[in-house]
Design a protein around this motif. Structure first.
Motif, PDB file in Angstrom:
ATOM      1  N   VAL A  50     -41.972  44.429 -56.802  1.00 14.46           N
ATOM      2  CA  VAL A  50     -41.525  45.316 -57.856  1.00 14.46           C
ATOM      3  C   VAL A  50     -42.517  46.253 -58.376  1.00 14.46           C
ATOM      4  CG1 VAL A  50     -40.760  44.904 -60.177  1.00 14.46           C
ATOM      5  CG2 VAL A  50     -39.925  43.519 -58.691  1.00 14.46           C
ATOM      6  N   LEU A  51     -44.058  45.593 -58.591  1.00 17.78           N
ATOM      7  CA  LEU A  51     -44.943  46.653 -58.965  1.00 17.78           C
ATOM      8  C   LEU A  51     -45.265  47.581 -57.610  1.00 17.78           C
ATOM      9  CD1 LEU A  51     -47.526  43.855 -60.112  1.00 17.78           C
ATOM     10  CD2 LEU A  51     -46.453  45.530 -61.373  1.00 17.78           C
ATOM     11  N   ARG A  76     -42.712  48.924 -55.867  1.00 19.82           N
ATOM     12  CA  ARG A  76     -41.523  49.641 -56.242  1.00 19.82           C
ATOM     13  C   ARG A  76     -41.755  50.958 -57.178  1.00 19.82           C
ATOM     14  NH1 ARG A  76     -37.879  52.202 -53.024  1.00 19.82           N
ATOM     15  NH2 ARG A  76     -36.043  52.567 -54.169  1.00 19.82           N
ATOM     16  N   ALA A  77     -42.575  50.231 -58.341  1.00 24.40           N
ATOM     17  CA  ALA A  77     -42.898  50.941 -59.443  1.00 24.40           C
ATOM     18  C   ALA A  77     -43.910  51.999 -59.343  1.00 24.40           C
ATOM     19  CB  ALA A  77     -43.022  50.005 -60.665  1.00 24.40           C
ATOM     20  N   GLY A  78     -44.773  51.761 -58.083  1.00 27.48           N
ATOM     21  CA  GLY A  78     -45.610  52.550 -57.917  1.00 27.48           C
ATOM     22  C   GLY A  78     -46.942  52.251 -58.593  1.00 27.48           C
ATOM     23  N   LEU A  79     -46.944  50.826 -59.089  1.00 22.62           N
ATOM     24  CA  LEU A  79     -48.312  50.239 -59.643  1.00 22.62           C
ATOM     25  C   LEU A  79     -49.097  49.846 -58.564  1.00 22.62           C
ATOM     26  CD1 LEU A  79     -46.429  49.099 -62.691  1.00 22.62           C
ATOM     27  CD2 LEU A  79     -47.779  51.337 -62.606  1.00 22.62           C
ATOM     28  N   SER A 122     -42.887  39.702 -57.761  1.00 21.61           N
ATOM     29  CA  SER A 122     -43.546  40.405 -58.456  1.00 21.61           C
ATOM     30  C   SER A 122     -44.335  41.611 -58.105  1.00 21.61           C
ATOM     31  CB  SER A 122     -44.348  39.626 -59.528  1.00 21.61           C
ATOM     32  OG  SER A 122     -43.372  38.669 -60.106  1.00 21.61           O
TER      33      SER A 122
END
Length: 283
Positions: A276-277, A279-282, A273
């Motif tokens: 993924v964050l 990778r999403a730039g978060l 998780s």
């Protein structure tokens, strides 16, 4: 080299010094036979040698924070020290890390980070109660932080995470249920402070946001925080050792091995998780 040193020290502790600093089981324990609580000494030895021979530079304040914490924790492994003394050392250690941060933060960050840092040291200590649990969290947590640091080209931070992962894997080999050795206070508090240090410097230098360590270490801090809150609200003596953590109740119901595998699945989910964050730039 770090792995070899940690392995050699563990062998020494398990052979010639087996009666050294034993954790004798009581009514709150999940283990049934005395186990040495000196595994953290092997971790410290391996990490120290690796850092000593590497080109990495460690800030004097950071080195002082770890040295102070390790010395007091080693004394606590040998003879139980007062909670007040240990808490004071935790506060000083985290304060030294905050002073070592380059530049400056808004004033309100310091009490927030000091409280959070001291809490992380203590929760790592609280959660070191089931075979393989703290070692697995260390491997997954620092592997995630190190991978992101390497991807974003923060080489020194990635290298430090790599050393922590390697030494923890060696320890985990002997801490896997049924454990032959425990982290003890040296190992649990050192790893807690390492999580604080890597998170602080990684966030401050821009390797990742504060959200990444919060997500990847969620299996630890969520369990510890909600258990503490529950004990405070119910009027329990929250500062005393107990068997009310979710992982402890799970181990008592399902057995230590099955509980550990379920916790590892949560750790894997938390790490994925986090990635993924990122990778999403978060994060």
């Amino acid at each position: 080299m770090a792995a070899s040193v940690s392995l050699a020290v563990i062998w020494l502790l398990l052979s010639r010094l087996f009666e050294f600093a034993l954790d004798v089981p009581n009514h709150r324990s999940l283990h049934t036979v005395p186990v040495p609580r000196t595994g953290g000494w092997a971790l410290v030895a391996g990490i120290t040698v690796a850092l000593a021979v590497s080109p990495l530079t460690i800030e004097p304040l950071v080195a002082g924070a770890f040295l102070l914490l390790i010395v007091i924790s080693a004394l606590d492994d040998l003879q139980n020290l007062s909670a007040r003394l240990r808490f004071a050392v935790h506060v000083v250690a985290v304060s030294l890390l905050l002073l070592a941060l380059p530049g400056s933060l808004s004033w309100w960050w310091y009490p927030v980070l000091l409280f959070g840092g001291v809490w992380v040291i203590n929760l790592y200590n609280f959660m070191d109660g089931m075979d393989g649990f703290a070692g697995s969290m260390t491997v997954f947590g620092f592997a995630a932080l190190g991978s992101v640091s390497a991807w974003r080209e923060f080489g020194e931070l990635a290298a430090i995470c790599g050393v922590l992962v390697v030494c923890s894997l060696v320890f985990l080999r002997y801490n896997w249920p049924p454990a032959r050795i425990f982290l003890g206070d040296v190992g649990s508090t050192m790893l807690g402070l390492a999580a604080v240090a890597v998170s602080l410097f990684g966030w401050h230098e821009g390797a990742f946001t504060w959200l990444l360590p919060l997500v990847v270490f969620a299996p630890f801090w969520l369990d510890a925080s909600f258990t503490l809150l529950k004990r405070v609200l119910t009027g329990a003596r929250w500062w005393e050792a107990h068997r009310e953590h979710w992982y402890q109740r799970l181990a008592l119901r399902a057995g230590v091995r099955r509980a550990l595998l379920m916790e590892i699945a949560l750790m894997l989910l938390a790490s994925v998780s986090g990635l993924v964050l990122v990778r999403a730039g978060l994060a």
